[in-house]
Motif scaffolding. Structure first.
Motif, PDB file in Angstrom:
ATOM      1  N   SER A  60       0.821  -1.212   0.000  1.00  0.00           N
ATOM      2  CA  SER A  60       0.000   0.000   0.000  1.00  0.00           C
ATOM      3  C   SER A  60       0.852   1.257   0.000  1.00  0.00           C
ATOM      4  CB  SER A  60      -0.922   0.011   1.225  1.00  0.00           C
ATOM      5  OG  SER A  60      -1.894  -1.002   1.136  1.00  0.00           O
ATOM      6  N   TRP A  70      -6.167  -1.714  -4.037  1.00  0.00           N
ATOM      7  CA  TRP A  70      -5.970  -1.202  -2.675  1.00  0.00           C
ATOM      8  C   TRP A  70      -7.050  -1.757  -1.754  1.00  0.00           C
ATOM      9  CZ3 TRP A  70      -8.615   1.201   1.121  1.00  0.00           C
ATOM     10  CH2 TRP A  70      -7.868   1.699   2.203  1.00  0.00           C
ATOM     11  N   ASN A  73      -6.433  -5.455  -1.109  1.00  0.00           N
ATOM     12  CA  ASN A  73      -5.270  -5.591  -0.234  1.00  0.00           C
ATOM     13  C   ASN A  73      -5.657  -5.278   1.213  1.00  0.00           C
ATOM     14  OD1 ASN A  73      -2.267  -5.981  -0.095  1.00  0.00           O
ATOM     15  ND2 ASN A  73      -2.339  -3.891   0.711  1.00  0.00           N
ATOM     16  N   THR A  74      -6.470  -4.241   1.385  1.00  0.00           N
ATOM     17  CA  THR A  74      -6.931  -3.854   2.719  1.00  0.00           C
ATOM     18  C   THR A  74      -7.848  -4.918   3.309  1.00  0.00           C
ATOM     19  OG1 THR A  74      -6.754  -1.497   2.212  1.00  0.00           O
ATOM     20  CG2 THR A  74      -8.227  -2.116   4.012  1.00  0.00           C
ATOM     21  N   TYR A 198      -8.979   0.187   7.459  1.00  0.00           N
ATOM     22  CA  TYR A 198      -7.548  -0.133   7.448  1.00  0.00           C
ATOM     23  C   TYR A 198      -6.869   0.423   8.700  1.00  0.00           C
ATOM     24  CZ  TYR A 198      -2.732  -0.165   5.560  1.00  0.00           C
ATOM     25  OH  TYR A 198      -1.389  -0.361   5.353  1.00  0.00           O
TER      26      TYR A 198
END
Length: 239
Positions: A60, A70, A73-74, A198
């Motif tokens: 990130s 993103w 991934n979070t 996040y």
């Protein structure tokens, strides 16, 4: 080719598994009913997950990700962070004698015959026979029940009243691992997961990994969890 932000030409390497395992040894060590080889396996799995979290943080920070990447991934970061909390609570409950146990083990299941009930609907009654055992055995606990028991028994002081308040929200987000469960076309990861989530996952796990469970705290080992960003969850978030 992946494009790095501000590429310096140097290669990044995460905190070593050995360093993470050594840190975890302060908390996870052999106890009655949980031997050395089990502790070693648990420490390794937690260390692997922590290194994975650091990697996702670096992705990130260092890679120009699309908004979709993103978000995904979070999402994975939150799921892995919750798995670490779950593993820590699992051992904490075992070590303090608060893990759920039972004296009964399933012996046989008997399937009943179908019958027509008084309201005309078809039903059946199945039967399960249990056998009393000694010693007791541990019963698998859900993440939700672990969190509630750790909180109710006050097994760890985290110096943050928001920790347990925020866990239900993280549990909801973790359930998004089931991608097939959707209400409509707005119930997607892209719309449901954001920067606030996040930050929350990082704050909660950082509080746990630098808590009183570890006599010698090493905050630098978890730099990727530490954040000074403020967080404002609404009551709607916590429903």
């Amino acid at each position: 080719m992946l494009k790095l932000k501000g590429d310096t030409g140097s290669k990044w390497y995460p905190k070593s598994i050995e360093a993470l395992e050594e840190y975890l040894t302060q908390f996870i060590f052999p106890i009655s009913g949980y031997e050395q080889k089990e502790c070693r396996g648990l420490r390794k799995n937690i260390a692997y997950s922590l290194q994975h979290l650091e990697f996702m943080y670096r992705c990130s920070e260092d890679i120009h990700l699309s908004s979709v990447l993103w978000t995904q991934n979070t999402k994975t970061f939150i799921i892995v962070a919750c798995s670490v909390i779950e593993a820590m609570f699992f051992y904490l409950l075992r070590s303090q004698g608060y893990a759920t146990t039972t004296s009964w083990n399933s012996y046989r299941k008997l399937e009943g015959t179908e019958f027509k009930d008084t309201d005309g609907k078809k039903r059946k009654i199945d039967m399960e026979i249990f056998e009393k055992i000694d010693p007791k055995i541990y019963v698998e606990m859900s993440f939700d029940s672990m969190c509630k028991r750790v909180e109710s028994k006050k097994l760890v002081v985290l110096g943050n009243d928001e920790f347990f308040k925020n866990l239900p929200y993280l549990r909801q987000l973790r359930n998004r691992v089931h991608v097939h469960i959707v209400k409509d076309d707005t119930d997607t990861d892209y719309k449901k997961i954001n920067k606030k989530d996040y930050i929350l996952a990082r704050k909660v796990l950082f509080s746990l990994m630098t808590s009183e469970l570890f006599p010698q705290v090493n905050e630098e080992l978890f730099y990727y969890l530490e954040t000074n960003e403020t967080l404002q969850l609404t009551d709607d978030d916590l429903l």
